[in-house]
Scaffold this motif. Sequence first.
Motif, PDB file in Angstrom:
ATOM      1  N   LYS A  66      25.444  -3.024  -6.111  1.00 14.11           N
ATOM      2  CA  LYS A  66      24.795  -3.065  -7.272  1.00 14.11           C
ATOM      3  C   LYS A  66      23.546  -3.212  -7.192  1.00 14.11           C
ATOM      4  CE  LYS A  66      28.166  -5.830  -9.964  1.00 14.11           C
ATOM      5  NZ  LYS A  66      28.623  -7.183 -10.314  1.00 14.11           N
ATOM      6  N   ALA A  67      23.054  -4.069  -6.248  1.00  9.56           N
ATOM      7  CA  ALA A  67      21.518  -4.031  -6.054  1.00  9.56           C
ATOM      8  C   ALA A  67      21.024  -2.758  -5.771  1.00  9.56           C
ATOM      9  CB  ALA A  67      21.368  -4.789  -4.945  1.00  9.56           C
ATOM     10  N   LEU A  68      21.422  -1.914  -5.080  1.00  4.83           N
ATOM     11  CA  LEU A  68      20.861  -0.744  -4.588  1.00  4.83           C
ATOM     12  C   LEU A  68      20.917   0.460  -5.867  1.00  4.83           C
ATOM     13  CD1 LEU A  68      22.163  -0.242  -0.891  1.00  4.83           C
ATOM     14  CD2 LEU A  68      19.910  -1.354  -1.627  1.00  4.83           C
ATOM     15  N   LYS A  69      21.667   0.108  -6.840  1.00  4.69           N
ATOM     16  CA  LYS A  69      21.641   1.178  -7.924  1.00  4.69           C
ATOM     17  C   LYS A  69      20.345   1.518  -8.588  1.00  4.69           C
ATOM     18  CE  LYS A  69      24.831   2.045 -11.705  1.00  4.69           C
ATOM     19  NZ  LYS A  69      23.923   2.744 -12.593  1.00  4.69           N
ATOM     20  N   ASP A  70      20.219   2.715  -8.591  1.00  4.29           N
ATOM     21  CA  ASP A  70      18.830   3.363  -9.039  1.00  4.29           C
ATOM     22  C   ASP A  70      17.547   2.815  -8.482  1.00  4.29           C
ATOM     23  OD1 ASP A  70      20.429   4.840 -11.024  1.00  4.29           O
ATOM     24  OD2 ASP A  70      20.666   3.106 -12.470  1.00  4.29           O
ATOM     25  N   ALA A  71      17.788   2.400  -7.475  1.00  5.86           N
ATOM     26  CA  ALA A  71      16.462   1.892  -6.610  1.00  5.86           C
ATOM     27  C   ALA A  71      15.568   2.962  -6.457  1.00  5.86           C
ATOM     28  CB  ALA A  71      16.941   1.093  -5.289  1.00  5.86           C
ATOM     29  N   ASP A  72      14.289   2.609  -6.474  1.00  6.43           N
ATOM     30  CA  ASP A  72      13.122   3.825  -5.837  1.00  6.43           C
ATOM     31  C   ASP A  72      12.641   3.528  -4.475  1.00  6.43           C
ATOM     32  OD1 ASP A  72      12.644   5.169  -8.492  1.00  6.43           O
ATOM     33  OD2 ASP A  72      12.183   3.136  -9.141  1.00  6.43           O
ATOM     34  N   ILE A 119       0.981  -1.212  -0.040  1.00  5.09           N
ATOM     35  CA  ILE A 119       0.065  -0.161  -0.021  1.00  5.09           C
ATOM     36  C   ILE A 119       0.788   1.114   0.108  1.00  5.09           C
ATOM     37  CG2 ILE A 119      -1.476   1.184   1.401  1.00  5.09           C
ATOM     38  CD1 ILE A 119      -2.787  -1.291   2.391  1.00  5.09           C
ATOM     39  N   THR A 120       2.032   1.275   0.941  1.00  2.00           N
ATOM     40  CA  THR A 120       2.629   2.149   0.960  1.00  2.00           C
ATOM     41  C   THR A 120       3.739   2.702  -0.329  1.00  2.00           C
ATOM     42  OG1 THR A 120       2.968   1.761   3.267  1.00  2.00           O
ATOM     43  CG2 THR A 120       4.563   3.635   2.483  1.00  2.00           C
ATOM     44  N   ILE A 121       3.968   1.555  -0.881  1.00  2.00           N
ATOM     45  CA  ILE A 121       4.846   1.786  -2.364  1.00  2.00           C
ATOM     46  C   ILE A 121       3.714   2.147  -3.394  1.00  2.00           C
ATOM     47  CG2 ILE A 121       5.922   0.276  -4.184  1.00  2.00           C
ATOM     48  CD1 ILE A 121       6.986  -1.455  -1.913  1.00  2.00           C
ATOM     49  N   GLU A 122       2.582   1.815  -3.479  1.00  2.00           N
ATOM     50  CA  GLU A 122       1.692   2.168  -4.465  1.00  2.00           C
ATOM     51  C   GLU A 122       1.279   3.749  -4.122  1.00  2.00           C
ATOM     52  OE1 GLU A 122       0.394   0.499  -7.060  1.00  2.00           O
ATOM     53  OE2 GLU A 122       1.837  -0.807  -6.558  1.00  2.00           O
ATOM     54  N   SER A 160       6.773   6.027 -10.742  1.00  2.00           N
ATOM     55  CA  SER A 160       6.560   5.682 -12.023  1.00  2.00           C
ATOM     56  C   SER A 160       5.768   4.262 -12.084  1.00  2.00           C
ATOM     57  CB  SER A 160       7.964   5.314 -12.399  1.00  2.00           C
ATOM     58  OG  SER A 160       8.697   4.458 -11.680  1.00  2.00           O
ATOM     59  N   ALA A 161       5.271   3.858 -13.093  1.00  2.00           N
ATOM     60  CA  ALA A 161       4.531   2.638 -13.058  1.00  2.00           C
ATOM     61  C   ALA A 161       5.050   1.577 -12.357  1.00  2.00           C
ATOM     62  CB  ALA A 161       3.972   2.419 -14.340  1.00  2.00           C
ATOM     63  N   ASP A 162       6.454   1.036 -12.883  1.00  2.00           N
ATOM     64  CA  ASP A 162       6.913   0.008 -12.325  1.00  2.00           C
ATOM     65  C   ASP A 162       8.482   0.433 -11.790  1.00  2.00           C
ATOM     66  OD1 ASP A 162       7.332  -2.698 -12.264  1.00  2.00           O
ATOM     67  OD2 ASP A 162       8.492  -2.693 -14.191  1.00  2.00           O
ATOM     68  N   PRO A 163       8.319   0.889 -10.186  1.00  2.00           N
ATOM     69  CA  PRO A 163       9.409   1.274  -9.384  1.00  2.00           C
ATOM     70  C   PRO A 163      10.332   0.047  -9.246  1.00  2.00           C
ATOM     71  CG  PRO A 163       7.691   1.025  -8.055  1.00  2.00           C
ATOM     72  CD  PRO A 163       6.975   0.943  -9.417  1.00  2.00           C
ATOM     73  N   LYS A 164      11.635   0.451  -9.009  1.00  2.00           N
ATOM     74  CA  LYS A 164      12.559  -0.720  -8.608  1.00  2.00           C
ATOM     75  C   LYS A 164      12.566  -0.668  -7.030  1.00  2.00           C
ATOM     76  CE  LYS A 164      17.426  -1.863  -8.679  1.00  2.00           C
ATOM     77  NZ  LYS A 164      18.677  -1.961  -9.277  1.00  2.00           N
ATOM     78  N   LEU A 198      21.729   4.969   0.106  1.00  2.00           N
ATOM     79  CA  LEU A 198      20.159   4.962  -0.379  1.00  2.00           C
ATOM     80  C   LEU A 198      20.094   5.888  -1.569  1.00  2.00           C
ATOM     81  CD1 LEU A 198      17.418   4.477   0.943  1.00  2.00           C
ATOM     82  CD2 LEU A 198      17.274   6.648   2.057  1.00  2.00           C
ATOM     83  N   GLY A 199      21.084   6.860  -1.883  1.00  2.00           N
ATOM     84  CA  GLY A 199      20.915   7.604  -2.895  1.00  2.00           C
ATOM     85  C   GLY A 199      19.712   8.524  -2.827  1.00  2.00           C
ATOM     86  N   ASN A 200      18.617   8.227  -3.850  1.00  2.00           N
ATOM     87  CA  ASN A 200      17.187   9.108  -4.103  1.00  2.00           C
ATOM     88  C   ASN A 200      16.324   8.040  -3.734  1.00  2.00           C
ATOM     89  OD1 ASN A 200      18.739  11.402  -4.909  1.00  2.00           O
ATOM     90  ND2 ASN A 200      18.846  10.576  -7.057  1.00  2.00           N
ATOM     91  N   ALA A 201      16.325   6.918  -3.133  1.00  2.00           N
ATOM     92  CA  ALA A 201      15.280   6.101  -2.766  1.00  2.00           C
ATOM     93  C   ALA A 201      14.596   6.291  -1.842  1.00  2.00           C
ATOM     94  CB  ALA A 201      15.917   4.572  -2.882  1.00  2.00           C
ATOM     95  N   LYS A 202      13.498   5.973  -1.323  1.00  2.00           N
ATOM     96  CA  LYS A 202      12.770   6.002  -0.113  1.00  2.00           C
ATOM     97  C   LYS A 202      13.212   4.760   0.714  1.00  2.00           C
ATOM     98  CE  LYS A 202       9.703   9.489  -1.477  1.00  2.00           C
ATOM     99  NZ  LYS A 202       9.992  10.601  -0.983  1.00  2.00           N
TER     100      LYS A 202
END
Length: 313
Positions: A225-231, A156-159, A164-168, A261-265
């Motif tokens: 590597k896993a965290l790269k560009d994560a939303d 629910i929180t992610i939605e 974007s429609a298909d976040p990482k 974390l970069g820009n991710a939540k």
Amino acid sequence: MKHYLSINDIDSVNGWVEDALALKKKPLAFKKLGRKRTIGLLFFNNSLRTRLSTQKAAMNLGMKVMIMNFGKDGWALEFEDGTIMDKGNAEHVKEAAQVVSQYCDILGIRAFASLKNREADEAELVINSFKKYASIPVLNMESSVGHPLQALTDLITIEEYKKSADPKIVLSWAPHPKALPQAVANSFIEIMQLKNANFTITHPEGYELDPKVTKNSRIEYDQEKALKDADFVYVKNWSNYKNYGKVINQDKNWMITEKKLGNAKFMHCLPVRRNVVVEDAVLDGNQSLVIEQANNRTFAAQIVLKKMLETLK
Ligand code: AN0
Ligand code: CP
């Protein structure tokens, strides 16, 4: 009779998320639905969020709530069949479940994994015994292998927050001094699979979860590597699954930092240990969703209870 025991009990994941977000806007929209109903919440382990948010959800639906903590208050229960009860346990679940069924219409159970015996934990003796002997529907408030109220909340929180429609989405293991269950991670993985999300799991080698749960979800051992560009970065410790219940790695390099974390939540189910699992700057910063997740626990519980109430005669 509708139980809510695992993610498999969600019949329409998108529908439930939508309905939960609608309830968040109008929490009292169904305040009469449960007015003749009572929920009993039995806790075999500690809780802050699950206890209060499930109570809140039930109250929003007009229900009465009865809560018992078995740690201190209840008789120590026996769950094995055919035991000679000449040791510590005073009462068998056969009687307890039938008794409680007379007082309540829905029964919530929290019973964590023992983390001592994998087979016993996977058999889910406590919640399954209540399911077997109670005559009312059972709600899982975190069992040995799953925490489906938490996972529904997380989706629910992610939605709510996705841009974007298909976040990482990444699930990252983090260090912890104590042995913790795999339940939260398991249910999160299951709901990610159900949504067919763009999803990666990262953990130290050797910390693989039950392959029956992870199935073909992507696993990347290199956290960076896993965290790269994560939303969304969902962080959770779990104790070792293969070397069952053991803490074999406390590598501080796996702690989540602002830099990683970069820009991710940032997401975590709470309770969280500051500067062990995640540094202060993340929890105190504006990319953390943990307080909003805890808020959404109410609406996840409310949609689940609404579905359960609607099937009661
Ligand atoms: C529990 C766990 O990891 O399963 C509950 C989390 C919701 N956490 C602790 O025991 C710290
Ligand atoms: N997230 C969660 O289930 O919190 P509690 O253990 O405080 O209920």
